[in-house]
Write an enzyme that holds these catalytic residues in place. Sequence first.
Site, PDB file in Angstrom:
ATOM      1  N   GLY A 116       0.810  -1.208   0.000  1.00  0.00           N
ATOM      2  CA  GLY A 116       0.000   0.000   0.000  1.00  0.00           C
ATOM      3  C   GLY A 116       0.844   1.259   0.000  1.00  0.00           C
ATOM      4  O   GLY A 116       0.368   2.346  -0.272  1.00  0.00           O
ATOM      5  N   GLN A 117       2.138   1.080   0.283  1.00  0.00           N
ATOM      6  CA  GLN A 117       3.027   2.247   0.374  1.00  0.00           C
ATOM      7  C   GLN A 117       3.321   2.836  -0.995  1.00  0.00           C
ATOM      8  O   GLN A 117       3.762   3.967  -1.105  1.00  0.00           O
ATOM      9  CB  GLN A 117       4.331   1.854   1.096  1.00  0.00           C
ATOM     10  CG  GLN A 117       5.428   1.239   0.240  1.00  0.00           C
ATOM     11  CD  GLN A 117       5.220  -0.223  -0.128  1.00  0.00           C
ATOM     12  OE1 GLN A 117       4.132  -0.622  -0.538  1.00  0.00           O
ATOM     13  NE2 GLN A 117       6.257  -1.009  -0.019  1.00  0.00           N
ATOM     14  N   SER A 165      10.607  -3.522   4.434  1.00  0.00           N
ATOM     15  CA  SER A 165      10.829  -3.338   5.863  1.00  0.00           C
ATOM     16  C   SER A 165      11.792  -2.188   6.064  1.00  0.00           C
ATOM     17  O   SER A 165      12.624  -1.910   5.207  1.00  0.00           O
ATOM     18  CB  SER A 165      11.487  -4.580   6.479  1.00  0.00           C
ATOM     19  OG  SER A 165      10.792  -5.739   6.131  1.00  0.00           O
ATOM     20  N   SER A 212      11.762   0.852   5.924  1.00  0.00           N
ATOM     21  CA  SER A 212      11.747   1.962   4.957  1.00  0.00           C
ATOM     22  C   SER A 212      12.865   1.826   3.931  1.00  0.00           C
ATOM     23  O   SER A 212      13.448   2.802   3.501  1.00  0.00           O
ATOM     24  CB  SER A 212      11.867   3.309   5.685  1.00  0.00           C
ATOM     25  OG  SER A 212      10.959   3.391   6.735  1.00  0.00           O
ATOM     26  N   ARG A 213      13.171   0.596   3.537  1.00  0.00           N
ATOM     27  CA  ARG A 213      14.362   0.379   2.723  1.00  0.00           C
ATOM     28  C   ARG A 213      14.096   0.314   1.233  1.00  0.00           C
ATOM     29  O   ARG A 213      15.029   0.370   0.432  1.00  0.00           O
ATOM     30  CB  ARG A 213      15.038  -0.932   3.154  1.00  0.00           C
ATOM     31  CG  ARG A 213      14.177  -2.160   2.918  1.00  0.00           C
ATOM     32  CD  ARG A 213      14.859  -3.441   3.372  1.00  0.00           C
ATOM     33  NE  ARG A 213      15.882  -3.881   2.454  1.00  0.00           N
ATOM     34  CZ  ARG A 213      15.642  -4.482   1.286  1.00  0.00           C
ATOM     35  NH1 ARG A 213      14.397  -4.698   0.901  1.00  0.00           N
ATOM     36  NH2 ARG A 213      16.627  -4.866   0.518  1.00  0.00           N
ATOM     37  N   THR A 258      12.578   2.100  -1.340  1.00  0.00           N
ATOM     38  CA  THR A 258      12.923   3.114  -2.327  1.00  0.00           C
ATOM     39  C   THR A 258      14.431   3.138  -2.529  1.00  0.00           C
ATOM     40  O   THR A 258      14.933   3.229  -3.638  1.00  0.00           O
ATOM     41  CB  THR A 258      12.402   4.488  -1.881  1.00  0.00           C
ATOM     42  OG1 THR A 258      10.981   4.410  -1.817  1.00  0.00           O
ATOM     43  CG2 THR A 258      12.806   5.573  -2.849  1.00  0.00           C
ATOM     44  N   GLY A 282       8.868   6.047   4.893  1.00  0.00           N
ATOM     45  CA  GLY A 282       7.698   5.320   5.391  1.00  0.00           C
ATOM     46  C   GLY A 282       7.486   5.269   6.893  1.00  0.00           C
ATOM     47  O   GLY A 282       6.405   5.551   7.380  1.00  0.00           O
ATOM     48  N   GLU A 283       8.483   4.874   7.649  1.00  0.00           N
ATOM     49  CA  GLU A 283       8.244   4.622   9.067  1.00  0.00           C
ATOM     50  C   GLU A 283       8.366   5.864   9.917  1.00  0.00           C
ATOM     51  O   GLU A 283       7.960   5.876  11.072  1.00  0.00           O
ATOM     52  CB  GLU A 283       9.244   3.581   9.561  1.00  0.00           C
ATOM     53  CG  GLU A 283       9.096   2.279   8.839  1.00  0.00           C
ATOM     54  CD  GLU A 283       9.845   1.174   9.520  1.00  0.00           C
ATOM     55  OE1 GLU A 283       9.364   0.687  10.536  1.00  0.00           O
ATOM     56  OE2 GLU A 283      10.915   0.810   9.023  1.00  0.00           O
TER      57      GLU A 283
END
Lengths: 788, 158, 288
Positions: free
Chosen positions: A499-500, A538, A540-541, A543, A744-745
Site C-alpha cells: 500500500g506504500q 521493511s 523503509s528500505r 525506495t 515510510g516509518e
Amino acid sequence: MTQTSVVLTELPAQLEVVGKGVPRVDALDKVTGKAKYTGDFREQGMLFAKLVRSPHPHANIKNIDVSAALAYPGVKGIVLPEDAPDRRMGYFATCDRQVLPKDGRVRYVGEPIAVVVATTSEIAEEAVALVRVDYEALPAIFDAEEAMSPDCPVAIHPMKHTYSKGSAGGAVQAVPEIPNAASRFKIRKGDVEKGFKEADVIVENRFTVARVGHGRMEKYIADAWMEADGTLVVRRAKKGIWRDKDWLCQLFGLPASKVRVMESYIGGDFGGKGWVAFEGLVALAAMKLKRLVRLESTREEDFHDGTMAPGAVMYIKDGLKKDGTIVARETTMILEGGGYTGGGSGQSALCIHNGILACYNIPNWKSDGYVAYTNNPPTGTLRGVDAPRGSWAAESQMDCDAHALGMDPLEFRLKNVAREGDTCALGQVLQHISPREAIEKAAELIQWGAKSEGDGDWKRGKGLGLANYGVAPMAPSDVLVKVIRDGTIEVRHGTDEVGQGLNTVVAQLAAEEFKIKTDRVKVIFGDTLTAPWDYSSSASRCTWFTGNATVAAARDAKQQLFMLAGKRMGVAAEELDTRDGRVFCKTAPEKSIPFSDLFQYESAIGHGEILGKGYYRYQRQPFDPETGQCANYYPTYPYLAYGVEAAVNTRTGEVRVLKVSAGVDVGQPINIKMIEGQIEGGIVMAIGQSLLEEVMLKNGVHVNANFGTYRMPTVMESPYAANIKVESVGKPDPTGLHGGKPLGEMVLIPFFAALGNAIYDATGVRMTHSPMTRESVFWGLRQHANAH
Amino acid sequence: MKQLLQLKVNGEEYEVFAEPWKTLVEVLREELGITAAKESCNTGNCGACTVLLDGKAVKGCLVLASQARGHDVMTLEGLSNGDGLHPIQQAFIDHFAVQCGFCTSGMILSAKALLDENKDPTEDDVRKAIAGNLCRCTGYKKIVEAILVAAEAMKQEA
Amino acid sequence: MLRFEVLHPHDLADAFDMLTQHEGEAKIIAGGQGLMPVLKHRQLTPRQLVNIRNLSDLDYIVDGKDGLRIGALTTHQAVENSAIIKKRWPVLAEMEARLGDIQTRNWGTLVGNVCQASPTGDPAPVLLALGACLKVASNRGERLIALDDFFLDYQKTALKGVEIALEIQVPKQPARSGAAYHKESYRWTDSPIASVAAAVTLDERDRVKGARIFMQAVCPAPIRARQAEDLLAGQQVNNGLLDQVAQATAGVACPISDVYGTAEYKMEMVKVITRQVVSQAIKQAQAA
C-alpha cells in the site's frame, strides 16, 4: 549480463517522471475491485484450520488429548507440537519462538498449541473446543520493570542463553546476567558524567507508553499446499517472499528449490506482516495432510499473532547550560516485550532510540535500552520499530527542558538542532541533512508564536516535535527489467506492495530511465518463481534498495538494447538514447528505430528478449557493542517535524487535533503525492495511537482485541482536509537515488510528543503516559486545578 | 445444511446454496466469487464490507445473506457498467485516495450512496458519510478531497 | 459464525407461530445490527432466528392524535430524516443522527435497538425520558408495555420469547416541554462512555412542572434519576440547582470500570452531561 550498482546524481530539473505526482500504477485495479488479495482466492475442496490456544499466561503443557476432536465429523487431522520442528525463529535480535511450543511451555494467553484441520472453518472451530489440554500453571509476570528485577522469581525463558541471533544479524546484545532480559543496546558517546557536572540545570523525567497494534485492514490469511514433486507452496497475505522462503527452508530442512512463496496485493502492513509464525503453522498442516489448507485469523487472533508494539518505561535525564545548550543526555528505556520478541521487538533495545539519535547535537550521551520478557502476548515490529516510543519521551523532554530554562520550545530546538558535519549519538557524521529547515517549516505552517484562542470549555495549544530515522541496510536487492517488443518495460521485483506505493516508485524509476510514461511499465512481483531476490518491504528500505537495483537493471537492459540498435543503425551504442519506445541517435534524433523492429531483426540470430539485471547493497562498517558507535550505521538520515494545534475540553478531557503541519526532509522526493499520502496517513495513525488506541491487558488477556474498542480514528477524529499541511524542505542527498531519502516509518515518530506539548501549551498539564486518553487528560486537569 | 438462496447482485439474478448463518459478504465472496467487498473486522466496526442495498450503504458482515433476498445488491464490481470509470473511481485515482486498497471498495460505495442523495455535499457531509469506513493508510484527507471532486464532476455530467 | 437456522415468516401470524413452536430457542432478527455482533461473540446462542426484516406493513412513522407511532421495521435513518420527527420530536432525530454510522442506521431499526436492550444503546434513555410505550404481540394478542417497565436488567427485558414488538409509541408532549440527549464517546461512531436524556415541562413562570432524567451506559440497564427529578420539581433552575441535579443523577449511577473508562470517570461524565442536557431541555421548553 552485468551486475551493477549505481548512485544517481541527476538534478531534479532533468527528471521527467521522478519527482512528479504520477498516479499510482495499482490504483485502477483497486478502484475497480479487480485487485486480488490473498483471501480473494478460493479453491474447491480446500481445508480450513483453526488453532488451539493457551488460556494460561504461563504454564507447562502436561498432556494433549485430541481423541474427541479427531473423531468429530469433518475433522481431517490435527497438528501437534510433536509434529513441529525444534528450531526457534526470530528476526534480527533473538530467535526465541518455536512454531508450536515443543519445549512444553506456553508463555502467553493465546499461544497456539495445536492446529485443527477440517472441511469447514465452523467444524474446525467446534473441534478446537474438543481438544483437552492439561496444564500445570506457572507463576506469571506482566510488568516490565518487575520482570527486569534481578530477583524476579519467574524466569520466562530459562534457556535463553542458548538462543541464537536472527538471520538479519542485529546490533543488540544478549543479557545473560538478567533472567528476563531479552536484549540490550548501549550507547556511550563522550563522557556523560562530565557533561552533567558542567550543566547548570538537570531535567529528569519518566515517561511511559502503552502497547499499540497495527490495525491494518487485511488480517493474516495463508494457504499452503504440496505440489506433486514435493514442493511446499505457501500463498499468504504477508510481505517478504524470499525471507519467508529462507525461513521455511530452515524450519523444515527443505532445499531452496522445494519451497515456493507467493503473495498478492497486501491490505496494509505497518510492520506487522513480516513475522513468519503463521506460515509455519499452515505449512505444517499442509505437509502433514497433503491437502490445500487455509488458516485465517479472526480479528482477535490477528492481534495475538501479530507483532504489536511493546509498551515501554523510559527514564530521561538532560544536562543543560543556561544559554540553552544540551551538554549531556542519559536514557534508560525498558520495553515490555511479552512472551516472545522474535517478531522483531528484540531489536527495539536499539530501535527505541532511532528517532532521537540524530536530531540534536548532544556531545555526551549514554543510553541503555532493554527488552524484557513478560507473560503478555508477544511483540514485534510496528511502523518505526518503537522509535515513536523513544521520541515520545525525548521530544516531551525537550519542551520540559525549554520550560526549565524559560526558553521558547522552538528557540531551544533551533539552538541545539543537528547541523551538517555534527556527529549523531552513534558517532556517525551527519551529511546532507535539513532538520533545521524541517522544524522551521513545521513551525511556520502551524503559525508558531500566534497564540490560538480557546472557545468556551475548549482550550487551545500548539506543540512541536522533530525526528530523524535510519533506513536499515539489512540485505541487498536484485531487480530484473525486461524490454517487451511493444515498447513496454517490465520490472520484476521481489519485495512487496503493501500500500506504500512501491510498484509506482519502481515504475517511475524505470520510466525515467526509458523516458516513457508509467502506464508503459508493467510491474511483476509476489512469487519466488518469477521475482528476483529481495529482502522485504521493511525498515523503509525499498525506495533506497529496490529502487537503486531497479535503475541498475534498467541501465543494464538499455545497454543491451543500444548494442542491438547500434548494430542495426550503424551507430556506436554510446551515441544512442531511448524515448517513447524508440531508440534514437543523440546527435541526430531523426535517426530512430522502434523496439519492435529490433526484436524482428535480432530474433533471427537468437535474441528473443532483453533482460537487464540490477543489484544494490550497502556495506556497514563494524560497530562497537559496548558503545554503539559506528561510522556509517545508516546510509542516510531523513528528518520529519510536526507542528500540532490541539483543543482540550476542560470539562471532559477530550482532545481534538485541529491542525497538523509537517516539514519533511526526504532529500529530493520521488513522488510528492505519495509522500503526502504517507505523512497524512501517519498523522491519523498517530492521532489514534496517542489519544485513542491502547492494547488493554488484564492478567495477560487482551480485553479489547476488536475494532469496536481498539479505537482507530475514523475520519471524524481526523483534521479537516485543509488543516493538514505537508511541505518538503530537503536538499538532494547525492548518495541517494535521484537525491532521495526514505520516509515510510518516520511518519509516526514525532507526533506523540508534539501533541503532548500542545496539550501542555493549552492547559499547563504535562502528560507523561501515552495514549493521552480523555480520561487521563481529565484527571491531569483535576490534579493541576487542585495544585494551583 | 446449505439452502437455496436467490440474490440479485449488480443487476444479475443468482441462485446459490449457502448455510443459513452466512452473511451477505460471506456469500458474495465465498459462493459467488464477487470479492471487491472485503471482510476485515467482522463486527461491523470497519466498513470494508460495505455494499449497497437498494442504493443504501450497509455492512455486509451484519446482514444475513438471506435478508438480502428481494433487494438490489450492488458491489464495487457493478459500479461502472461499460468501459468508463465512474467519476468517484476516477477521482480516487487522480487524487491518490488509494493506498493499500483494502478499504477502497467500501469507501467508494459509501461515497456513491452519499452523492446519489446529495449532489452538493459539504466536507462535513462527506465526513459523516464515510465515518463508518476505517482507513489505516491515507489519513482520509485525500479520500475526502476525491469525493468532493467527484461530486463536482457528477454535477457537470448531469 | 455460530450455526443456526433462519426462518422466514410470510406474515406476522406465521412469525408468531414460529416463535411459539421454538419458544426458548428462537430469537427475532430485524436489522440485526445489535444482534449480529452478539451472535458472532457467542453471547447468545439461539437455534433459530426468525427473520422479520422483510415483513411488510411494519415500516411507518405516524403522527397521530395521541402522539407518535414508529413501526418495528422503521430504520434509524428513516427516523433521523423524518420531517415530522425533526419538527415535533427533534431530540429523537438528533439522537438517531449520532447513533453509530450510516450503514448501521440504514439497516438497523429503532424498535430492534430497544428490544436488543444493549446497556449502551442510544435510543432507550431518550424514549424513556419522553415516556414512550412499546406495543407487543403474540398469537395470544397484543399488550402495551410502558418502557419504564420494559428494561429489567442487563440485556433482559419484559418481552416474552413468543412476542414481537410491533411499534414504539411516544406520547404527545405537554405545552412548554423540551428534551435533550447527549453522549460522551471516544469516537464519533462509538457507543457512549455515558449518556443522559432529560425531558422537562415548565409552568408559565418557568418552574419545572415535570422532569424525567434517564442515564445509559452507567448501569446494567437504563436508569432513572428520580432524586434529581424531585430536586427540579417546582423550581426555577439556576447554576447551583444544576450542580445538585448533576450530583444527584450521578448518585444513582452504578458504572463499572471497563474498556470505556473507570467508574469514577463515568460518574464525572454523568455530571457534565446532566448539567448540559437539563439546561438544554429547559431552554427548549422556554422557547416552545
